[in-house]
Design a protein around this motif. Structure first.
Motif, PDB file in Angstrom:
ATOM      1  N   THR A 178      73.879  68.477  42.462  1.00 12.50           N
ATOM      2  CA  THR A 178      74.246  67.246  43.156  1.00 12.50           C
ATOM      3  C   THR A 178      73.431  67.066  44.424  1.00 12.50           C
ATOM      4  OG1 THR A 178      76.070  68.378  44.254  1.00 12.50           O
ATOM      5  CG2 THR A 178      76.585  67.164  42.238  1.00 12.50           C
ATOM      6  N   GLY A 179      73.057  68.167  45.068  1.00 13.96           N
ATOM      7  CA  GLY A 179      72.190  68.054  46.243  1.00 13.96           C
ATOM      8  C   GLY A 179      70.821  67.505  45.893  1.00 13.96           C
ATOM      9  N   ALA A 180      70.240  67.996  44.802  1.00 13.96           N
ATOM     10  CA  ALA A 180      68.925  67.504  44.383  1.00 13.96           C
ATOM     11  C   ALA A 180      69.007  66.061  43.909  1.00 13.96           C
ATOM     12  CB  ALA A 180      68.364  68.394  43.275  1.00 13.96           C
ATOM     13  N   GLY A 181      70.047  65.712  43.159  1.00 12.15           N
ATOM     14  CA  GLY A 181      70.206  64.338  42.687  1.00 12.15           C
ATOM     15  C   GLY A 181      70.482  63.365  43.815  1.00 12.15           C
ATOM     16  N   THR A 182      71.309  63.775  44.784  1.00 12.14           N
ATOM     17  CA  THR A 182      71.605  62.914  45.926  1.00 12.14           C
ATOM     18  C   THR A 182      70.378  62.702  46.787  1.00 12.14           C
ATOM     19  OG1 THR A 182      73.873  63.723  45.919  1.00 12.14           O
ATOM     20  CG2 THR A 182      73.125  62.638  47.917  1.00 12.14           C
ATOM     21  N   LEU A 183      69.613  63.761  46.989  1.00 12.46           N
ATOM     22  CA  LEU A 183      68.385  63.632  47.772  1.00 12.46           C
ATOM     23  C   LEU A 183      67.419  62.655  47.111  1.00 12.46           C
ATOM     24  CD1 LEU A 183      66.608  64.668  50.138  1.00 12.46           C
ATOM     25  CD2 LEU A 183      65.740  66.368  48.545  1.00 12.46           C
ATOM     26  N   LEU A 184      67.252  62.760  45.813  1.00 13.73           N
ATOM     27  CA  LEU A 184      66.359  61.848  45.103  1.00 13.73           C
ATOM     28  C   LEU A 184      66.880  60.414  45.135  1.00 13.73           C
ATOM     29  CD1 LEU A 184      63.889  61.355  43.329  1.00 13.73           C
ATOM     30  CD2 LEU A 184      65.285  61.974  41.363  1.00 13.73           C
ATOM     31  N   SER A 185      68.181  60.228  44.952  1.00 11.12           N
ATOM     32  CA  SER A 185      68.749  58.879  44.992  1.00 11.12           C
ATOM     33  C   SER A 185      68.617  58.261  46.380  1.00 11.12           C
ATOM     34  CB  SER A 185      70.213  58.918  44.594  1.00 11.12           C
ATOM     35  OG  SER A 185      70.327  59.323  43.260  1.00 11.12           O
TER      36      SER A 185
ATOM     37  N   ALA B   1      59.582  58.484  46.009  1.00  7.87           N
ATOM     38  CA  ALA B   1      60.653  59.447  45.766  1.00  7.87           C
ATOM     39  C   ALA B   1      60.426  60.185  44.456  1.00  7.87           C
ATOM     40  CB  ALA B   1      61.999  58.723  45.740  1.00  7.87           C
ATOM     41  N   TRP B   2      59.999  59.450  43.431  1.00  9.05           N
ATOM     42  CA  TRP B   2      59.760  60.098  42.144  1.00  9.05           C
ATOM     43  C   TRP B   2      58.522  60.980  42.202  1.00  9.05           C
ATOM     44  CZ3 TRP B   2      63.402  60.641  38.777  1.00  9.05           C
ATOM     45  CH2 TRP B   2      64.463  59.741  38.779  1.00  9.05           C
ATOM     46  N   THR B   3      57.545  60.624  43.021  1.00 10.32           N
ATOM     47  CA  THR B   3      56.364  61.480  43.188  1.00 10.32           C
ATOM     48  C   THR B   3      56.743  62.790  43.853  1.00 10.32           C
ATOM     49  OG1 THR B   3      54.979  59.515  43.380  1.00 10.32           O
ATOM     50  CG2 THR B   3      54.052  61.592  44.178  1.00 10.32           C
ATOM     51  N   VAL B   4      57.573  62.711  44.888  1.00  6.36           N
ATOM     52  CA  VAL B   4      58.046  63.928  45.547  1.00  6.36           C
ATOM     53  C   VAL B   4      58.862  64.765  44.573  1.00  6.36           C
ATOM     54  CG1 VAL B   4      59.587  64.781  47.357  1.00  6.36           C
ATOM     55  CG2 VAL B   4      57.953  62.973  47.866  1.00  6.36           C
ATOM     56  N   ASP B   5      59.696  64.122  43.776  1.00  6.43           N
ATOM     57  CA  ASP B   5      60.515  64.854  42.810  1.00  6.43           C
ATOM     58  C   ASP B   5      59.653  65.558  41.768  1.00  6.43           C
ATOM     59  OD1 ASP B   5      63.179  65.502  41.700  1.00  6.43           O
ATOM     60  OD2 ASP B   5      62.373  64.382  39.990  1.00  6.43           O
ATOM     61  N   ILE B   6      58.633  64.888  41.285  1.00 14.46           N
ATOM     62  CA  ILE B   6      57.742  65.519  40.302  1.00 14.46           C
ATOM     63  C   ILE B   6      56.985  66.680  40.930  1.00 14.46           C
ATOM     64  CG2 ILE B   6      55.662  65.121  38.914  1.00 14.46           C
ATOM     65  CD1 ILE B   6      56.819  62.334  38.302  1.00 14.46           C
ATOM     66  N   ALA B   7      56.593  66.552  42.187  1.00 17.25           N
ATOM     67  CA  ALA B   7      55.905  67.643  42.874  1.00 17.25           C
ATOM     68  C   ALA B   7      56.826  68.845  43.045  1.00 17.25           C
ATOM     69  CB  ALA B   7      55.380  67.171  44.222  1.00 17.25           C
ATOM     70  N   VAL B   8      58.079  68.601  43.423  1.00 12.57           N
ATOM     71  CA  VAL B   8      59.045  69.699  43.566  1.00 12.57           C
ATOM     72  C   VAL B   8      59.341  70.324  42.209  1.00 12.57           C
ATOM     73  CG1 VAL B   8      61.437  70.225  44.189  1.00 12.57           C
ATOM     74  CG2 VAL B   8      60.038  68.819  45.694  1.00 12.57           C
ATOM     75  N   LEU B   9      59.454  69.501  41.187  1.00 13.93           N
ATOM     76  CA  LEU B   9      59.693  70.013  39.837  1.00 13.93           C
ATOM     77  C   LEU B   9      58.524  70.875  39.360  1.00 13.93           C
ATOM     78  CD1 LEU B   9      61.528  70.002  37.366  1.00 13.93           C
ATOM     79  CD2 LEU B   9      60.398  67.935  36.622  1.00 13.93           C
ATOM     80  N   ALA B  10      57.304  70.435  39.619  1.00 11.85           N
ATOM     81  CA  ALA B  10      56.133  71.227  39.232  1.00 11.85           C
ATOM     82  C   ALA B  10      56.066  72.533  40.021  1.00 11.85           C
ATOM     83  CB  ALA B  10      54.858  70.409  39.447  1.00 11.85           C
ATOM     84  N   ALA B  11      56.407  72.487  41.298  1.00 14.84           N
ATOM     85  CA  ALA B  11      56.369  73.711  42.112  1.00 14.84           C
ATOM     86  C   ALA B  11      57.416  74.713  41.651  1.00 14.84           C
ATOM     87  CB  ALA B  11      56.575  73.357  43.584  1.00 14.84           C
TER      88      ALA B  11
END
Length: 131
Positions: A60-67, A78-88
């Motif tokens: 929920t922390g990751a989902g809330t941060l992205l939302s 926001a989606w670019t940052v999320d994809i970068a964190v997901l790749a890392a």
């Protein structure tokens, strides 16, 4: 100056015999489920969705941060940052292959899935409620 040059005889080395390297033994085949580790992954998912932070989980922390990033800022950023964190986190999980890195990977993946905009459309379709 015209004297013949004396060349010493070649040294006598013992004869060498070329031996081929020993053949590598085939590794024993692992079962299909040996690399999956179902109990390990289920406990990692359970730790990622466990409400440990005052009723909130890592998911929920990751989902809330992205939302929040998508609502207050630019959604594509926001989606670019999320994809970068997901790749890392996927790279960290690949390098370390530890339980904690797997928990972080599941938290990011599930948080991303729960923050997708099509979930609001499904909620509207099923209940008629708007958020």
């Amino acid at each position: 100056m015209n004297e013949p040059r004396h060349i010493p005889p070649p040294p006598t080395y013992p004869p060498t015999i070329h031996t081929p390297p020993p053949a590598a033994e085939p590794e024993p085949s692992k079962s299909l489920f040996a690399g999956i580790r179902p109990v390990w992954n289920l406990t990692a998912i359970g730790a990622a969705i466990a409400p440990i932070y005052d009723g909130y989980s890592l998911v929920t922390g990751a989902g809330t941060l992205l939302s929040d990033m998508a609502d207050t800022g630019h959604p594509s950023g926001a989606w670019t940052v999320d994809i970068a964190v997901l790749a890392a986190t996927a790279y960290l999980n690949h390098l370390r292959d530890g339980w904690l890195s797997r928990v972080l990977l599941f938290a990011i993946v599930l948080g991303t899935v729960l923050a997708l905009p099509w979930l609001d459309a499904i909620l509207r379709l099923m209940t008629g409620a708007t958020t």
